[in-house]
Design a protein around this motif. Structure first.
Motif, PDB file in Angstrom:
ATOM      1  N   ILE A   1       0.821  -0.966   0.095  1.00 59.32           N
ATOM      2  CA  ILE A   1       0.140   0.014   0.149  1.00 59.32           C
ATOM      3  C   ILE A   1       0.744   1.254   0.007  1.00 59.32           C
ATOM      4  CG2 ILE A   1      -1.954   1.173   1.431  1.00 59.32           C
ATOM      5  CD1 ILE A   1      -2.504  -1.539  -0.015  1.00 59.32           C
TER       6      ILE A   1
ATOM      7  N   TRP B   1       2.871   1.694  -3.404  1.00 58.76           N
ATOM      8  CA  TRP B   1       2.095   0.703  -4.428  1.00 58.76           C
ATOM      9  C   TRP B   1       2.691   1.466  -6.113  1.00 58.76           C
ATOM     10  CZ3 TRP B   1      -1.381  -2.530  -5.055  1.00 58.76           C
ATOM     11  CH2 TRP B   1      -2.131  -2.749  -6.166  1.00 58.76           C
TER      12      TRP B   1
ATOM     13  N   SER C   1      -6.418  -1.019 -13.256  1.00 54.84           N
ATOM     14  CA  SER C   1      -6.609  -1.841 -12.168  1.00 54.84           C
ATOM     15  C   SER C   1      -8.147  -2.182 -11.640  1.00 54.84           C
ATOM     16  CB  SER C   1      -6.087  -0.684 -10.924  1.00 54.84           C
ATOM     17  OG  SER C   1      -6.790  -0.785  -9.714  1.00 54.84           O
TER      18      SER C   1
END
Length: 213
Positions: A92, A95, A206
């Motif tokens: 996270i 990324w 994504s």
């Protein structure tokens, strides 16, 4: 060109000039500029050159098997350096580095490849495995095999990654259906599917950003 590189950086040189500098070490006592320009013309850019199959590289005038192998070394080093930026780190918070790693590994692949990134409870990348290789537009994926590998790694979460050699990163309906099936198979094992990235030559899609997950 060496002076230009050290004083102004790589941005001051064209792709063929950087390639020329590299080739000069492998092909001494020869003007390698025409070879560098021919490689760029044939394969499009530096990435295309270094990821080209060995048999295609050796078909180029002036490129021996030894030189072709040294060009492939650039690809290997690039992937290794990109991997070092993400392995063992929370995805996270890193990324962009993770996406960069995936692009380095897949954007120039000429056939579809399906990879799974396995994460621990702190969302740190613990493994990256290729679980499917296929054709120009399809790579076989077996959800139960993905779960089996996740359990072997004691992974708590997954990120799926595959490439579209066609150049269009838009997820297909098959991609969407497979992802939803895999997410359902993972649920009983408390394995979270964070995202599914589709890598194309110029862009990345994504599933999470598109609202498909």
């Amino acid at each position: 060109m060496r002076e230009k590189l050290t004083s102004a950086g790589s941005a001051a040189l064209h792709d063929y000039e950087l390639l020329e500098l590299y080739l000069f070490r492998s092909i001494p006592r020869r003007d390698v500029k025409p070879i560098a320009k021919a490689l760029i013309a044939k394969f499009g850019d530096l990435g295309g050159v270094t990821t080209a199959p060995l048999e295609q590289l050796t078909q180029m005038k002036g490129i021996s098997e030894k030189t072709a192998a040294e060009l492939k070394l650039i690809q290997a080093l690039s992937e290794r350096l990109a991997r070092e930026q993400v392995i063992g780190k929370p995805v996270i918070s890193s990324w962009s580095a993770l996406v960069g790693y995936c692009r380095t590994a897949l954007q120039y692949e000429r056939t579809e490849q399906f990879r799974v990134l396995f994460l621990d409870r702190k969302n740190r990348l613990i493994a990256d495995e290729v679980l499917g290789r296929g054709t120009i537009d399809h790579a076989p994926v077996y959800p139960r095999e993905v779960v089996k590998r996740a359990l072997a790694h004691e992974a708590s979460a997954l990120i799926l990654v595959h490439n579209h050699p066609s150049g269009d990163a838009t997820p297909s309906q098959t991609d969407i259906d497979m992802t939803r099936t895999l997410a359902e198979v993972c649920q009983p094992f408390d394995i979270v599917l964070h995202d599914h990235l589709v890598i194309a030559r110029e862009n990345t899609a994504s599933f999470k950003t598109l609202g498909l997950i």
